[in-house]
Design a protein around this motif. Structure first.
Motif, PDB file in Angstrom:
ATOM      1  N   ILE A 140       0.852  -1.191   0.000  1.00 14.12           N
ATOM      2  CA  ILE A 140       0.000   0.000   0.000  1.00 14.12           C
ATOM      3  C   ILE A 140       0.886   1.239   0.000  1.00 14.12           C
ATOM      4  O   ILE A 140       1.728   1.423   0.885  1.00 14.12           O
ATOM      5  CB  ILE A 140      -0.922   0.016   1.236  1.00 14.12           C
ATOM      6  N   ILE A 141       0.698   2.086  -0.996  1.00 13.68           N
ATOM      7  CA  ILE A 141       1.468   3.322  -1.123  1.00 13.68           C
ATOM      8  C   ILE A 141       0.544   4.510  -0.880  1.00 13.68           C
ATOM      9  O   ILE A 141      -0.549   4.584  -1.438  1.00 13.68           O
ATOM     10  CB  ILE A 141       2.114   3.425  -2.517  1.00 13.68           C
ATOM     11  N   ASN A 142       0.999   5.441  -0.037  1.00 11.52           N
ATOM     12  CA  ASN A 142       0.239   6.659   0.303  1.00 11.52           C
ATOM     13  C   ASN A 142      -1.039   6.335   1.070  1.00 11.52           C
ATOM     14  O   ASN A 142      -2.083   6.966   0.844  1.00 11.52           O
ATOM     15  CB  ASN A 142      -0.111   7.471  -0.952  1.00 11.52           C
ATOM     16  N   VAL A 177      -5.216   3.255  -7.811  1.00  8.41           N
ATOM     17  CA  VAL A 177      -4.839   2.229  -8.776  1.00  8.41           C
ATOM     18  C   VAL A 177      -4.479   0.953  -8.023  1.00  8.41           C
ATOM     19  O   VAL A 177      -3.703   0.983  -7.067  1.00  8.41           O
ATOM     20  CB  VAL A 177      -3.649   2.676  -9.652  1.00  8.41           C
ATOM     21  N   MET A 178      -5.071  -0.170  -8.455  1.00 12.56           N
ATOM     22  CA  MET A 178      -4.775  -1.477  -7.879  1.00 12.56           C
ATOM     23  C   MET A 178      -4.243  -2.392  -8.972  1.00 12.56           C
ATOM     24  O   MET A 178      -4.821  -2.465 -10.057  1.00 12.56           O
ATOM     25  CB  MET A 178      -6.024  -2.071  -7.228  1.00 12.56           C
ATOM     26  N   ASP A 193      -0.446  -4.392  -5.619  1.00  9.13           N
ATOM     27  CA  ASP A 193      -0.194  -2.983  -5.300  1.00  9.13           C
ATOM     28  C   ASP A 193      -1.502  -2.231  -5.122  1.00  9.13           C
ATOM     29  O   ASP A 193      -2.464  -2.462  -5.859  1.00  9.13           O
ATOM     30  CB  ASP A 193       0.561  -2.301  -6.438  1.00  9.13           C
ATOM     31  N   VAL A 194      -1.538  -1.322  -4.165  1.00  9.07           N
ATOM     32  CA  VAL A 194      -2.617  -0.346  -4.029  1.00  9.07           C
ATOM     33  C   VAL A 194      -1.953   1.010  -3.887  1.00  9.07           C
ATOM     34  O   VAL A 194      -1.252   1.264  -2.903  1.00  9.07           O
ATOM     35  CB  VAL A 194      -3.510  -0.623  -2.809  1.00  9.07           C
ATOM     36  N   ILE A 195      -2.126   1.871  -4.887  1.00 15.36           N
ATOM     37  CA  ILE A 195      -1.511   3.196  -4.874  1.00 15.36           C
ATOM     38  C   ILE A 195      -2.609   4.235  -4.774  1.00 15.36           C
ATOM     39  O   ILE A 195      -3.512   4.291  -5.620  1.00 15.36           O
ATOM     40  CB  ILE A 195      -0.652   3.441  -6.131  1.00 15.36           C
ATOM     41  N   ILE A 196      -2.570   5.043  -3.733  1.00 18.77           N
ATOM     42  CA  ILE A 196      -3.634   6.000  -3.428  1.00 18.77           C
ATOM     43  C   ILE A 196      -3.169   7.404  -3.770  1.00 18.77           C
ATOM     44  O   ILE A 196      -2.110   7.858  -3.300  1.00 18.77           O
ATOM     45  CB  ILE A 196      -4.025   5.904  -1.940  1.00 18.77           C
TER      46      ILE A 196
END
Length: 213
Positions: free
Chosen positions: A25-27, A155-156, A176-179
């Motif tokens: 998890i990013i952000n 974005v996943m 990935d999960v980018i917030i």
């Protein structure tokens, strides 16, 4: 409904997501702690909604409302009961009749007015694993009249491989999960599409454990 959703997320969703998947998890700090806000994520798998739900604290999950296709999630009594009373979805008609069009977002507007967090997939349906299809303009039209509402792009990647469309076999996979950052204003519907696509492209470039195309 709250207790069903609380137990479902606590006992099933969070263990599945955080134990069954290798989730990067990013952000995460960009996640909202209150609404109204629309979390707008790409859509490749039925796991997408569960992963997004799992990111929120248990104390908030009753305020997180997935917006989902009525024709799929209300197709039989059992699925309808689980979708409405456990997941707490807001059902949307994907091909509304003329008489339904004016009221298609009524429940979404009500949810935003009471400070809920909506989960919406702007592609409209699941696409091929790791490939984004064209964005729809529905979120832009929904935002009209909600000056205090932001859109949060997410974005996943990898979930389309962990549970591909058309299968029921869960495969543990690094994901990935980018917030992104919340966006509170779009000039028009075309501007919405352009800005969101740019955001998705930028977030996808931050993927770590999966190769982004």
């Amino acid at each position: 409904m709250k207790i069903f959703k609380f137990l479902f997320v606590l006992l099933l969703v969070k263990p599945l997501v955080f134990v069954g998947l290798g989730l990067n998890i990013i952000n995460r700090q960009n996640l909202p702690n209150k609404g109204p806000i629309i979390v707008a994520a790409n859509h490749n798998s039925h796991l997408d909604t569960l992963v997004l739900l799992a990111l929120f604290p248990i104390s908030m999950v009753h305020r997180v409302r997935p917006v989902a296709a009525a024709d799929y999630f209300l197709k039989n009594r059992l699925t309808a009961w689980l979708s409405l009373n456990v997941l707490g979805i807001i059902p949307i008609q994907r091909s509304p009749s003329k008489s339904q069009r004016s009221a298609i977002f009524d429940e979404c507007h009500q949810a935003l007015n009471q400070g809920d967090i909506l989960l919406i997939f702007p592609e409209g349906s699941r696409g091929e694993p790791e490939v984004m299809s064209g964005l729809k303009k529905g979120i832009f039209h929904l935002m009209q009249g909600h000056t205090d509402c932001q859109v949060l792009p997410v974005v996943m990647r990898g979930l389309g491989r962990a549970l591909p469309k058309g299968t029921a076999m869960f495969v543990p996979f690094n994901c990935d999960v980018i917030i992104g950052d919340g966006i509170d204003k779009f000039n028009n519907a075309d501007h919405f599409l352009n800005v969101m696509q740019q955001q998705y492209d930028q977030l996808a470039s931050a993927c770590i454990v999966t190769q982004c195309e």
